[in-house]
Design a protein around this motif. Structure first.
Motif, PDB file in Angstrom:
ATOM      1  N   ASP A  45       0.583  -1.264  -0.149  1.00 23.48           N
ATOM      2  CA  ASP A  45      -0.207   0.109  -0.071  1.00 23.48           C
ATOM      3  C   ASP A  45       0.629   1.186  -0.010  1.00 23.48           C
ATOM      4  OD1 ASP A  45      -2.493  -1.279  -0.212  1.00 23.48           O
ATOM      5  OD2 ASP A  45      -2.618  -1.313   1.858  1.00 23.48           O
TER       6      ASP A  45
ATOM      7  N   ASP B  53      -0.142   3.766  -2.832  1.00 17.97           N
ATOM      8  CA  ASP B  53      -0.709   5.056  -2.744  1.00 17.97           C
ATOM      9  C   ASP B  53       0.205   6.118  -3.387  1.00 17.97           C
ATOM     10  OD1 ASP B  53      -2.801   3.760  -1.430  1.00 17.97           O
ATOM     11  OD2 ASP B  53      -1.953   4.193   0.626  1.00 17.97           O
ATOM     12  N   ALA B  54       1.504   5.991  -3.222  1.00 15.30           N
ATOM     13  CA  ALA B  54       2.440   6.960  -3.737  1.00 15.30           C
ATOM     14  C   ALA B  54       2.189   7.099  -5.319  1.00 15.30           C
ATOM     15  CB  ALA B  54       3.862   6.751  -3.509  1.00 15.30           C
TER      16      ALA B  54
ATOM     17  N   GLY C  61      -0.453   6.061  -6.885  1.00 14.70           N
ATOM     18  CA  GLY C  61      -2.013   6.487  -7.236  1.00 14.70           C
ATOM     19  C   GLY C  61      -2.057   8.030  -7.084  1.00 14.70           C
ATOM     20  N   ALA C  62      -1.209   8.389  -6.114  1.00 10.28           N
ATOM     21  CA  ALA C  62      -1.319   9.875  -5.777  1.00 10.28           C
ATOM     22  C   ALA C  62      -0.851  10.884  -6.835  1.00 10.28           C
ATOM     23  CB  ALA C  62      -0.654  10.329  -4.532  1.00 10.28           C
ATOM     24  N   ASP C  63       0.408  10.277  -7.308  1.00  9.62           N
ATOM     25  CA  ASP C  63       1.051  11.195  -8.456  1.00  9.62           C
ATOM     26  C   ASP C  63       0.271  10.940  -9.909  1.00  9.62           C
ATOM     27  OD1 ASP C  63       3.078  12.257  -7.246  1.00  9.62           O
ATOM     28  OD2 ASP C  63       4.819  10.529  -7.491  1.00  9.62           O
TER      29      ASP C  63
ATOM     30  N   ALA D 246      -2.920  10.800 -10.288  1.00 13.20           N
ATOM     31  CA  ALA D 246      -4.018  11.550 -10.070  1.00 13.20           C
ATOM     32  C   ALA D 246      -3.669  12.897 -10.312  1.00 13.20           C
ATOM     33  CB  ALA D 246      -4.741  11.278  -8.613  1.00 13.20           C
ATOM     34  N   LYS D 247      -2.385  13.410  -9.886  1.00 17.54           N
ATOM     35  CA  LYS D 247      -2.075  14.562  -9.999  1.00 17.54           C
ATOM     36  C   LYS D 247      -1.725  15.033 -11.460  1.00 17.54           C
ATOM     37  CE  LYS D 247       0.136  15.152  -5.322  1.00 17.54           C
ATOM     38  NZ  LYS D 247       1.448  15.455  -4.667  1.00 17.54           N
TER      39      LYS D 247
ATOM     40  N   ILE E  59      -4.257   2.688  -7.694  1.00 16.55           N
ATOM     41  CA  ILE E  59      -4.440   3.754  -8.799  1.00 16.55           C
ATOM     42  C   ILE E  59      -5.948   3.836  -8.574  1.00 16.55           C
ATOM     43  CG2 ILE E  59      -4.336   4.219 -11.170  1.00 16.55           C
ATOM     44  CD1 ILE E  59      -1.903   2.849 -11.413  1.00 16.55           C
TER      45      ILE E  59
ATOM     46  N   ARG F 152      -8.163   3.788  -6.257  1.00 19.36           N
ATOM     47  CA  ARG F 152      -8.446   4.503  -5.304  1.00 19.36           C
ATOM     48  C   ARG F 152      -8.385   6.116  -5.406  1.00 19.36           C
ATOM     49  NH1 ARG F 152      -6.132   2.069   0.293  1.00 19.36           N
ATOM     50  NH2 ARG F 152      -7.558   3.566   1.098  1.00 19.36           N
ATOM     51  N   HIS F 153      -7.356   6.328  -6.188  1.00 12.84           N
ATOM     52  CA  HIS F 153      -7.154   7.833  -6.343  1.00 12.84           C
ATOM     53  C   HIS F 153      -7.760   8.477  -7.726  1.00 12.84           C
ATOM     54  CE1 HIS F 153      -3.814   8.470  -3.193  1.00 12.84           C
ATOM     55  NE2 HIS F 153      -3.874   7.049  -3.470  1.00 12.84           N
TER      56      HIS F 153
ATOM     57  N   TYR G  17      10.516   7.501  -4.924  1.00 14.68           N
ATOM     58  CA  TYR G  17       9.843   7.702  -3.338  1.00 14.68           C
ATOM     59  C   TYR G  17      11.175   7.013  -2.456  1.00 14.68           C
ATOM     60  CZ  TYR G  17       6.067   7.500  -6.586  1.00 14.68           C
ATOM     61  OH  TYR G  17       5.358   7.887  -7.454  1.00 14.68           O
TER      62      TYR G  17
END
Length: 281
Positions: free
Chosen positions: A90, A94-95, A97-99, A101-102, A129, A131-132, A257
């Motif tokens: 996760d 999550d890292a 997915g966040a990138d 989404a941005k 991915i 989730r974002h 990361y």
């Protein structure tokens, strides 16, 4: 080895450091869990936690689907021993997915989004991915029957729009595709095989299949649509192969990361075709 096996390489250059082990059981590390006798066995909760403790000093390391091991195990989710090594856990997911989404937020217009993972495994990378990108739908491909069966059962509990297909993306990509008006996000995490060199790092031209071959396969199906390619890399990548992959895209961004691993850190290379992120205000 699955394309999700990034963490088995970034710990001490491919060998996981032990944080202590129970004398009554073998050390639960990459070599043991990927051994022929163990890799395709269903793994017990205590073993999942022992792997995390022995290899990372954290019994909750195999954090999947937004849950620590006790929680996903308690809900009846099960994995093979190999999945402890291969799954995108996760924090990394999550890292990513966040990138993603941005970057997608900077796409022109408000396109519908479709996400594709040609090497789905546990589907946790694809799930992270999605989730974002709450309005997006996902398609994953998995060639191993046992992994497919367990993952199908696991993700059925998540109420997430993932269509998991049994078989190679090379065979099924064209028949299991997103609509032609969608912007496509593609997670490229193929098996690394012998692509990691102890001195020069990750060779993107030696993955199985090579990254550029996968891109060509996707372009045959999605060549008229905007695509964001998300390629798993490391903090050390062989320069010529990395440059060749970067040159295949209209826009790229390399992101690494920091998960406090003692050697190479995991990351992603973002690359677009037929669009570029718009500058913010």
């Amino acid at each position: 080895m699955s394309g999700e096996a990034w963490q088995s390489f970034v710990i001490n250059g491919g060998r996981m450091a032990s944080q202590g082990s129970d004398r009554s059981a073998p050390k639960y590390d990459r070599d043991f869990l990927l051994s022929p006798a163990k890799r395709n066995e269903l793994i017990e909760l205590w073993e999942v936690e022992k792997f995390g403790r022995d290899s990372f000093g954290d019994p909750d390391h195999v954090h999947l689907y937004g849950m620590p091991p006790k929680e996903w195990w308690g809900r009846g989710m099960r994995i093979l021993a190999r999945t402890c090594i291969e799954a995108v856990n996760d924090p990394f997911g999550d890292a990513i997915g966040a990138d993603v989404a941005k970057v997608i937020a900077q796409a022109p217009g408000l396109p519908a989004i479709g996400v594709v993972d040609p090497f789905a495994g546990s589907c946790n990378g694809l799930y992270a991915i999605l989730r974002h990108l709450p309005a997006a739908k996902g398609i994953g491909f998995e060639i191993q029957q046992a992994v497919f069966d367990l993952t199908t059962r696991n993700i059925a509990q998540l109420n997430v729009p993932i269509d998991l297909v049994l078989g190679s993306y090379k065979v099924h990509l064209a028949s299991h595709r997103h609509p032609r008006d969608h912007l496509i996000v593609t997670l490229l995490a193929p098996p690394w095989g012998d692509a990691l060199h102890p001195v020069t790092g990750l060779h993107l031209d030696r993955t199985k299949p090579p990254i550029l071959e996968i891109v060509r396969d996707f372009e045959k199906v999605y060549g008229s649509q905007p695509v964001l390619y998300v390629t798993q890399v490391l903090s050390l990548n062989e320069p010529a192969a990395l440059k060749a992959v970067e040159s295949a895209f209209d826009w790229t961004d390399l992101r690494v990361y920091n998960f406090n691993f003692p050697r190479w850190q995991p990351g992603i290379l973002l690359g677009t075709r037929r669009w570029s992120p718009q500058a913010g205000p």
